[in-house]
Design a protein around this motif. Structure first.
Motif, PDB file in Angstrom:
ATOM      1  N   ILE A 125     -20.539 -23.172  10.974  1.00 18.16           N
ATOM      2  CA  ILE A 125     -22.104 -23.236  11.126  1.00 18.16           C
ATOM      3  C   ILE A 125     -22.315 -24.069  12.393  1.00 18.16           C
ATOM      4  O   ILE A 125     -23.103 -23.893  13.212  1.00 18.16           O
ATOM      5  CB  ILE A 125     -22.561 -24.068   9.909  1.00 18.16           C
ATOM      6  CG1 ILE A 125     -22.890 -23.084   8.596  1.00 18.16           C
ATOM      7  CG2 ILE A 125     -23.950 -24.703  10.235  1.00 18.16           C
ATOM      8  CD1 ILE A 125     -23.255 -23.606   7.459  1.00 18.16           C
ATOM      9  N   GLN A 126     -21.304 -24.912  12.544  1.00 18.33           N
ATOM     10  CA  GLN A 126     -21.522 -25.879  13.990  1.00 18.33           C
ATOM     11  C   GLN A 126     -21.139 -24.986  14.930  1.00 18.33           C
ATOM     12  O   GLN A 126     -21.824 -25.251  16.052  1.00 18.33           O
ATOM     13  CB  GLN A 126     -20.302 -27.074  13.747  1.00 18.33           C
ATOM     14  CG  GLN A 126     -20.601 -27.938  14.978  1.00 18.33           C
ATOM     15  CD  GLN A 126     -19.537 -29.058  14.988  1.00 18.33           C
ATOM     16  OE1 GLN A 126     -19.033 -29.386  14.056  1.00 18.33           O
ATOM     17  NE2 GLN A 126     -19.592 -29.848  15.962  1.00 18.33           N
ATOM     18  N   LEU A 156     -30.298 -25.769   8.292  1.00 17.88           N
ATOM     19  CA  LEU A 156     -30.298 -27.077   7.396  1.00 17.88           C
ATOM     20  C   LEU A 156     -30.198 -27.134   6.111  1.00 17.88           C
ATOM     21  O   LEU A 156     -29.294 -27.688   5.334  1.00 17.88           O
ATOM     22  CB  LEU A 156     -31.424 -27.854   7.979  1.00 17.88           C
ATOM     23  CG  LEU A 156     -31.453 -28.677   9.304  1.00 17.88           C
ATOM     24  CD1 LEU A 156     -32.684 -29.359   9.562  1.00 17.88           C
ATOM     25  CD2 LEU A 156     -30.273 -29.610   9.294  1.00 17.88           C
ATOM     26  N   PRO A 157     -30.904 -25.811   5.396  1.00 16.55           N
ATOM     27  CA  PRO A 157     -30.752 -25.759   3.899  1.00 16.55           C
ATOM     28  C   PRO A 157     -29.047 -25.327   3.554  1.00 16.55           C
ATOM     29  O   PRO A 157     -28.413 -25.983   2.639  1.00 16.55           O
ATOM     30  CB  PRO A 157     -31.359 -24.409   3.696  1.00 16.55           C
ATOM     31  CG  PRO A 157     -32.445 -24.665   4.595  1.00 16.55           C
ATOM     32  CD  PRO A 157     -31.926 -24.923   5.913  1.00 16.55           C
ATOM     33  N   TRP A 158     -28.216 -24.716   4.635  1.00 13.00           N
ATOM     34  CA  TRP A 158     -26.844 -24.478   4.144  1.00 13.00           C
ATOM     35  C   TRP A 158     -26.225 -25.980   4.309  1.00 13.00           C
ATOM     36  O   TRP A 158     -25.303 -26.258   3.466  1.00 13.00           O
ATOM     37  CB  TRP A 158     -26.210 -23.501   5.193  1.00 13.00           C
ATOM     38  CG  TRP A 158     -26.892 -22.077   4.948  1.00 13.00           C
ATOM     39  CD1 TRP A 158     -27.932 -21.527   5.902  1.00 13.00           C
ATOM     40  CD2 TRP A 158     -26.904 -21.369   3.860  1.00 13.00           C
ATOM     41  NE1 TRP A 158     -28.133 -20.320   5.255  1.00 13.00           N
ATOM     42  CE2 TRP A 158     -27.741 -20.220   3.991  1.00 13.00           C
ATOM     43  CE3 TRP A 158     -26.369 -21.446   2.597  1.00 13.00           C
ATOM     44  CZ2 TRP A 158     -27.944 -19.099   3.195  1.00 13.00           C
ATOM     45  CZ3 TRP A 158     -26.413 -20.419   1.647  1.00 13.00           C
ATOM     46  CH2 TRP A 158     -27.135 -19.320   1.816  1.00 13.00           C
ATOM     47  N   GLY A 215     -20.485 -32.631  -1.320  1.00  8.81           N
ATOM     48  CA  GLY A 215     -19.850 -33.593  -0.983  1.00  8.81           C
ATOM     49  C   GLY A 215     -19.177 -33.430   0.351  1.00  8.81           C
ATOM     50  O   GLY A 215     -18.127 -34.383   0.592  1.00  8.81           O
ATOM     51  N   ASP A 216     -19.417 -32.512   1.240  1.00  7.47           N
ATOM     52  CA  ASP A 216     -18.977 -32.212   2.463  1.00  7.47           C
ATOM     53  C   ASP A 216     -19.474 -33.525   3.535  1.00  7.47           C
ATOM     54  O   ASP A 216     -20.685 -33.206   3.680  1.00  7.47           O
ATOM     55  CB  ASP A 216     -19.076 -30.982   3.202  1.00  7.47           C
ATOM     56  CG  ASP A 216     -18.321 -30.675   4.315  1.00  7.47           C
ATOM     57  OD1 ASP A 216     -17.400 -30.866   4.394  1.00  7.47           O
ATOM     58  OD2 ASP A 216     -19.180 -30.113   4.993  1.00  7.47           O
ATOM     59  N   ARG A 217     -18.551 -34.342   3.985  1.00  2.03           N
ATOM     60  CA  ARG A 217     -19.320 -35.192   4.963  1.00  2.03           C
ATOM     61  C   ARG A 217     -19.209 -34.607   6.300  1.00  2.03           C
ATOM     62  O   ARG A 217     -20.286 -35.324   6.999  1.00  2.03           O
ATOM     63  CB  ARG A 217     -18.020 -36.350   5.099  1.00  2.03           C
ATOM     64  CG  ARG A 217     -17.852 -37.234   3.725  1.00  2.03           C
ATOM     65  CD  ARG A 217     -17.033 -38.232   3.964  1.00  2.03           C
ATOM     66  NE  ARG A 217     -17.017 -38.873   2.592  1.00  2.03           N
ATOM     67  CZ  ARG A 217     -15.549 -39.553   2.371  1.00  2.03           C
ATOM     68  NH1 ARG A 217     -14.923 -39.909   3.297  1.00  2.03           N
ATOM     69  NH2 ARG A 217     -15.865 -40.464   1.293  1.00  2.03           N
ATOM     70  N   ARG A 218     -18.567 -33.515   6.793  1.00  5.70           N
ATOM     71  CA  ARG A 218     -18.782 -32.945   7.849  1.00  5.70           C
ATOM     72  C   ARG A 218     -20.263 -32.600   8.000  1.00  5.70           C
ATOM     73  O   ARG A 218     -20.855 -32.842   9.331  1.00  5.70           O
ATOM     74  CB  ARG A 218     -17.710 -31.967   8.154  1.00  5.70           C
ATOM     75  CG  ARG A 218     -18.091 -31.341   9.527  1.00  5.70           C
ATOM     76  CD  ARG A 218     -16.929 -30.057   9.606  1.00  5.70           C
ATOM     77  NE  ARG A 218     -17.151 -29.662  11.035  1.00  5.70           N
ATOM     78  CZ  ARG A 218     -15.955 -29.515  12.050  1.00  5.70           C
ATOM     79  NH1 ARG A 218     -14.907 -29.861  11.338  1.00  5.70           N
ATOM     80  NH2 ARG A 218     -16.021 -28.968  13.179  1.00  5.70           N
ATOM     81  N   SER A 219     -20.765 -31.935   7.002  1.00  2.00           N
ATOM     82  CA  SER A 219     -22.051 -31.376   7.120  1.00  2.00           C
ATOM     83  C   SER A 219     -23.100 -32.487   7.153  1.00  2.00           C
ATOM     84  O   SER A 219     -24.017 -32.205   7.967  1.00  2.00           O
ATOM     85  CB  SER A 219     -22.395 -30.541   5.871  1.00  2.00           C
ATOM     86  OG  SER A 219     -21.432 -29.393   5.798  1.00  2.00           O
ATOM     87  N   SER A 220     -22.707 -33.620   6.629  1.00  2.00           N
ATOM     88  CA  SER A 220     -23.881 -34.890   6.778  1.00  2.00           C
ATOM     89  C   SER A 220     -23.874 -35.400   8.159  1.00  2.00           C
ATOM     90  O   SER A 220     -24.788 -35.472   8.679  1.00  2.00           O
ATOM     91  CB  SER A 220     -23.249 -35.650   5.697  1.00  2.00           C
ATOM     92  OG  SER A 220     -24.113 -36.735   5.671  1.00  2.00           O
ATOM     93  N   ALA A 221     -22.554 -35.330   8.589  1.00  2.00           N
ATOM     94  CA  ALA A 221     -22.605 -35.847  10.128  1.00  2.00           C
ATOM     95  C   ALA A 221     -23.402 -34.926  11.157  1.00  2.00           C
ATOM     96  O   ALA A 221     -23.933 -35.155  12.179  1.00  2.00           O
ATOM     97  CB  ALA A 221     -21.098 -35.884  10.527  1.00  2.00           C
ATOM     98  N   LEU A 222     -23.091 -33.555  10.832  1.00  2.00           N
ATOM     99  CA  LEU A 222     -23.746 -32.525  11.460  1.00  2.00           C
ATOM    100  C   LEU A 222     -25.223 -32.561  11.453  1.00  2.00           C
ATOM    101  O   LEU A 222     -25.883 -32.238  12.494  1.00  2.00           O
ATOM    102  CB  LEU A 222     -23.259 -31.190  11.139  1.00  2.00           C
ATOM    103  CG  LEU A 222     -23.530 -29.894  11.975  1.00  2.00           C
ATOM    104  CD1 LEU A 222     -23.018 -29.947  13.321  1.00  2.00           C
ATOM    105  CD2 LEU A 222     -22.680 -28.566  11.374  1.00  2.00           C
TER     106      LEU A 222
END
Length: 148
Positions: free
Chosen positions: A104-105, A124-126, A134-141
């Motif tokens: 996604i990034q 953003l919904p993905w 629980g994916d932290r990378r997605s939160s940071a992204l």
């Protein structure tokens, strides 16, 4: 298990090592990956919630990223049965969440900065689903300059 093996073949996820006398996929020439999309769409909509199938699809997208269309990628995410997103067990036993967030990034960065508001609304919904898993990378992204 046999069905997952078939999906890996269909998605060209078992092509190791390079086959020097071959053309296209077995030799890492992904320029014609679009010819697989009909099959990929059917498989994802039917059994895309099976971890092994989802893993094979991620491998296909990673290998052919240069030639994989952004719209096709996000449309295929929509095809995956919703059961996948509600099962933490499906995600805990593999690195699929991290791989999906990375893709996604990469697709977002390929679109360029700043992303259009329509693309942000699509992506953003993905990321929200991955954060819920629980994916932290997605939160940071979500907080990165791509999305603010």
């Amino acid at each position: 298990m046999k069905a997952i093996r078939h999906c890996k073949v269909y998605f060209c996820a078992q092509l190791e090592p390079k086959c020097m006398k071959s053309i296209r996929f077995a030799n890492n020439d992904w320029s014609e990956v679009a010819i697989l999309m009909g099959l990929v769409d059917q498989v994802l909509s039917s059994v895309g919630d099976v971890a092994g199938v989802f893993t094979a699809w991620l491998t296909l997208v990673e290998r052919s990223f240069e030639h994989y269309e952004t719209d096709v990628f996000f449309n295929q995410l929509d095809l995956i049965p919703k059961e996948l997103w509600s099962s933490r067990v499906q995600w805990a036993s593999n690195a699929n969440a991290v791989r999906l967030a990375s893709l996604i990034q990469a697709f977002a960065e390929r679109e360029g900065y700043p992303l259009s508001s329509d693309r942000k609304k699509e992506i953003l919904p993905w990321l929200d689903r991955l954060v819920d898993l629980g994916d932290r990378r997605s939160s940071a992204l979500q907080c990165s300059r791509l999305f603010v």
